[in-house]
Design an enzyme around this catalytic site. Sequence first.
Site, PDB file in Angstrom:
ATOM      1  N   TYR A 250       0.827  -1.215   0.000  1.00  0.00           N
ATOM      2  CA  TYR A 250       0.000   0.000   0.000  1.00  0.00           C
ATOM      3  C   TYR A 250       0.859   1.262   0.000  1.00  0.00           C
ATOM      4  CZ  TYR A 250      -4.026   2.955   1.153  1.00  0.00           C
ATOM      5  OH  TYR A 250      -5.012   3.906   1.127  1.00  0.00           O
TER       6      TYR A 250
ATOM      7  N   PHE B  23      -8.179  19.123 -25.247  1.00  0.00           N
ATOM      8  CA  PHE B  23      -8.890  17.874 -25.502  1.00  0.00           C
ATOM      9  C   PHE B  23     -10.202  17.939 -24.696  1.00  0.00           C
ATOM     10  CE2 PHE B  23      -9.843  13.424 -24.397  1.00  0.00           C
ATOM     11  CZ  PHE B  23     -10.117  12.986 -25.672  1.00  0.00           C
ATOM     12  N   ASP B  24     -11.227  17.169 -25.129  1.00  0.00           N
ATOM     13  CA  ASP B  24     -12.563  17.229 -24.487  1.00  0.00           C
ATOM     14  C   ASP B  24     -12.534  17.165 -22.968  1.00  0.00           C
ATOM     15  OD1 ASP B  24     -12.475  15.993 -26.995  1.00  0.00           O
ATOM     16  OD2 ASP B  24     -14.273  14.815 -26.646  1.00  0.00           O
TER      17      ASP B  24
ATOM     18  N   ASP C  63       0.159  18.723 -21.716  1.00  0.00           N
ATOM     19  CA  ASP C  63      -0.756  17.588 -21.698  1.00  0.00           C
ATOM     20  C   ASP C  63      -0.087  16.624 -22.683  1.00  0.00           C
ATOM     21  OD1 ASP C  63      -2.740  15.751 -22.125  1.00  0.00           O
ATOM     22  OD2 ASP C  63      -4.307  17.191 -22.646  1.00  0.00           O
TER      23      ASP C  63
ATOM     24  N   ALA D 198       0.058  13.196 -23.531  1.00  0.00           N
ATOM     25  CA  ALA D 198      -0.359  11.812 -23.808  1.00  0.00           C
ATOM     26  C   ALA D 198       0.456  11.172 -24.930  1.00  0.00           C
ATOM     27  CB  ALA D 198      -1.845  11.795 -24.161  1.00  0.00           C
TER      28      ALA D 198
ATOM     29  N   LYS E 228      -1.739   6.126 -23.729  1.00  0.00           N
ATOM     30  CA  LYS E 228      -1.301   6.300 -25.119  1.00  0.00           C
ATOM     31  C   LYS E 228       0.202   5.960 -25.184  1.00  0.00           C
ATOM     32  CE  LYS E 228      -5.147   8.992 -24.939  1.00  0.00           C
ATOM     33  NZ  LYS E 228      -5.962   9.148 -23.727  1.00  0.00           N
TER      34      LYS E 228
ATOM     35  N   HIS F 261     -23.141  12.649 -28.192  1.00  0.00           N
ATOM     36  CA  HIS F 261     -22.670  11.649 -29.163  1.00  0.00           C
ATOM     37  C   HIS F 261     -22.460  10.268 -28.548  1.00  0.00           C
ATOM     38  CE1 HIS F 261     -19.171  13.632 -27.414  1.00  0.00           C
ATOM     39  NE2 HIS F 261     -18.489  12.524 -27.638  1.00  0.00           N
TER      40      HIS F 261
END
Length: 466
Positions: free
Chosen positions: A74, A126-127, A216, A218, A259, A451
């Site tokens: 842990y 990004f979203d 960011d 990724a 990614k 969507h």
Amino acid sequence: MKKIRQPAEPYRIKSVEPISLLSRPERLKRIREANYNVFKLDAADIYIDLLTDSGTGAMSTSQWAALMLGDETYAGARSFRKFEATVREIFRKKHVVPCHQGRVAENLVFSTILKPGQFVPNNTHFDTTRGNCLHKGGVPVDLPCKEASSIEPLPFKGNMDTERLEAFIKEQGVEAIPMVIMTITNNSSGGQPVSMANILEVSEICHRHNIPFFFDCARFAENAYFIKRDEPGYANKPIREIVAEMFDACDGAMMSAKKDGLANIGGFVALNNDMLYEQLTELLILIEGFPTYGGLAGRDLEVLSVGLREVMDFDYLDYRIEQVRYFGEMIKQAGMPIVEPTGGHALFVDAGRFLPHLPPEQFPAQGLTVAFYTEGCIRAVEIGSLMFGEEDPKTGTFTPARQELVRMALPRRVYTNSHIDYIAEVAQRIADSKESIPGYQIVRQPKYLRHFTCDLAAVNTEEVLS
Ligand code: F0G
């Protein structure tokens, strides 16, 4: 068809996962049951899944072996110490905060750094970055470079517009801007890369104004590959050195390691600021877990430590980016216009130009997405007016998205060039009878992010491609 150079895979296959092609009547039945929304299809319904490159990659033998080294302690696990050392070395920051995926990194950072009403400039959010910023009361601001909207195949279309950034800082004042983010590669702008020159310029502007500069990141390794390939002065530099130069220019980074971590799950925040680190870890314990596992198992951390190094292998990156380019050439030969140049992780087909008989309010990119499924059992995703279009509830006026695109994202090390050839054959069949592709209308939709869950029906036709 003209023969195009096919990059050969720099790996051999040790374990396989069967996939099957449903018959055409079965495909028609399944897409009808899914109300023409591909998010409602099951994995078993799909032959080639290009929905995302996130968490869908294949692990290497070294990564599978590393799984067994997972230390599930842990507090203070060996696997975390290894992960922490790896992230420090590659991303050159003092502190490492693990978390289970990128959007948690965003939540942690925005919850800590952002006050309601403040602005967060980005080359393009990004979203989930945009969503997390809004959720904390911030105002996401996109400042893509002018070339981003050109149809010319120019390099580094993912850059930020530095003139607009300077003007924006002057207009709003430093106090109103708690951070600037650079998304590398720029996912929402065609997966296009950002140049080193642009990174350094944005870094200089931020530091002159004392504004923290975050990545960011990724797809950091894919971005570094483009710098090596296309930016003067970098051709002979190893990817690792380019990555180091990129990250020396920023104060911190948020990463979805699903990614370029070459893993199925994982993320982190890396940063230098001690006080911010303390604040982030306090929140981390509340929402993710103890700072030495952060919502991940020890074995996930082991896999990431290997993946973050493997992804910088030049042969791997060369194959990956060449495969996307090959994919683009094949789809163009089949008669579909694409966003050029091809980016790092996905191909974007321009459905607006491909299907001129369908107006934006009939979602041409959704028409093409459904056609890829019914014709080839292939899942892609609409990035157009279904995702970003807006209707004014009072006047009913429809504002379309900037472009009507279909994104075909390539999972890492998963599909071979034979799969790409198959997709190109399907694209050719679709192109041969494209006038028969119907438009779509929404018959039921939720309040947010429609969507993902909305139901659709074809416009003016009883059946789709039957
Ligand atoms: N930032 C970028 C640039 C991304 O592309 C993503 C995810 C995230 C952050 C969020 O990370 O999914 O681990 O929480 N992109 C995926 C995609 C979902 O399909 O493009 P996450």
